[in-house]
Enzyme design. Sequence first.
Site, PDB file in Angstrom:
ATOM      1  N   LYS A   1       0.834  -1.210   0.000  1.00  0.00           N
ATOM      2  CA  LYS A   1       0.000   0.000   0.000  1.00  0.00           C
ATOM      3  C   LYS A   1       0.863   1.252   0.000  1.00  0.00           C
ATOM      4  CE  LYS A   1      -3.410  -0.828   2.737  1.00  0.00           C
ATOM      5  NZ  LYS A   1      -4.198  -0.992   3.958  1.00  0.00           N
TER       6      LYS A   1
ATOM      7  N   LYS B   1       2.251  -4.020  11.134  1.00  0.00           N
ATOM      8  CA  LYS B   1       0.894  -4.110  11.691  1.00  0.00           C
ATOM      9  C   LYS B   1       0.963  -4.634  13.109  1.00  0.00           C
ATOM     10  CE  LYS B   1      -3.355  -3.401  10.251  1.00  0.00           C
ATOM     11  NZ  LYS B   1      -3.775  -2.381   9.265  1.00  0.00           N
TER      12      LYS B   1
END
Length: 474
Positions: free
Chosen positions: A99, A111
């Site tokens: 992304k 994450k």
Amino acid sequence: MSINQKKLPIYSFFKCVEKNFDKASQFLDYDKGILKQIKICNAVYQIFFPIKWDNEIKVIEAYRVQHSQHKLPCKGGIRFSPTVNQDEVIALAALMTYKCAIVNIPFGGSKGGIKIDPRIPDEFKEKLIRRYTSELIKKNFIGAGIDVPAPDYGTGEQEMSWILDTFISLNPGDINALACVTGKPISQGGVRGRKEATGLGVFYGIREICNLKKEMNNLGLEVGLEGKRVIIQGLGNVGYHTAKFLYESGAIIIALAEREGAIYNPKGFNIEEVMNHLKENKSILNFVGAKNIKNTLEALEIECDILIPAALENVINSENAQRIKAKIIAEAANGPLTIEADEILNKKGTLIIPDIYLNAGGVTVSYFEWLKNISHVRHGRMERRFNEIKNFKIFQSIEKISGKKISEYEKNILLHSPDEIDLVYSGLEDTMRNSFYELLYIKKYKNIENLRIAAFALAIQKIYNSYQILGIFP
Ligand code: NAD
């Protein structure tokens, strides 16, 4: 049973990401070793810690994963969910890597996840997130130049404030401490526009595709957003803001799905009225004029133009994909389609706007927040007044030369110099538009079958180039 346990996919979430990576790699004549390095997950930190909960000690399972450190800091949200597991967090971190590359944000992907229901009382949330932050500090997994968390499923501004407060108290004198986390409230160094950024980015991405005549013709749809029938799953941060911007642009929100069930009205919902109803009743069900749908997943199968999953992964899988009637699926959530569902829907001719492009608005504005924090100045602070005065002088000259008066309305437009919010919205719109056209370009130029594989190819191309520039691979 949670939505992603309902039908277990054949491949794990990370395997799906890897499979898409492999498909995209076939369009790029790149060194296999470098591709392996890009694909592999760099670091996984699994943590267990005890928390006193009423009169009991609970052992909490949590993760922070840094998928790629090719650019630093790593960047990625933290989620609270009872289904958090290592594979899920690795997959989500990998999606962050791709992304960031797609929208030209100079970060690696990471994450975090804490295995807990996000509906626990605030008191426990605070304990959990503070303890989690101190664990990350111990292992050097957080910091402005190391790894910068942000909100994700089940977390928001409040949790980011607790992270910041814990970080500052354990790192006295760190001048860049504010940049250790993004998605903070404005009063704690946040940036205007971050809260709505992901939803606004989703809106920009959908708008771009709906403005393409050829694509819309192929789907039998009119150009533009006006009158498009939309279904949204998940009315949290991303789902609500996406719904709001689409509603304001004339789209018709015909169904909304939440945990407790879904509501349907072919005439459309006023999204603010639904939100007020939700706040008052703690449920979207029984909204005036709407039909209740008990099984919330059934709402995804209603005929519509755009279906927007904005809750969790794997909600469209081999079990229900064949019954999905939407012409466009806009992936606001991360990984809402399993790889099997993706294949079924591509065969059916559904246009899928992939998560790694579409929900990149959040990380884009997080990047603006991080820039604000490390530069220690609000965006627009230095030039706003200068521009206002310059514009004032320009229209004074125009009036003098032309002998005509500029209307108050035009004067206000001319005088306005961008505030932080204007700059953030402009930067976000520009980013989503530019990346969209880069995506279309690589899809056409490499003759790639769909936008997801094109998005992976674009990400790989950019990361590959950056590795070469860094001289890691002579
Ligand atoms: P959130 O916690 O604010 O909202 C999630 C919503 O989904 C909640 O309202 C919840 O009740 C609802 N939900 C849960 N289970 C459901 C079910 N079975 N059916 C229907 N609805 C259900 O989370 P969010 O931040 O909006 O994140 C949603 C998705 O968007 C996640 O996949 C997340 O990874 C992704 N995402 C979020 C951001 C961000 O900035 N927050 C950025 C990029 C991607």
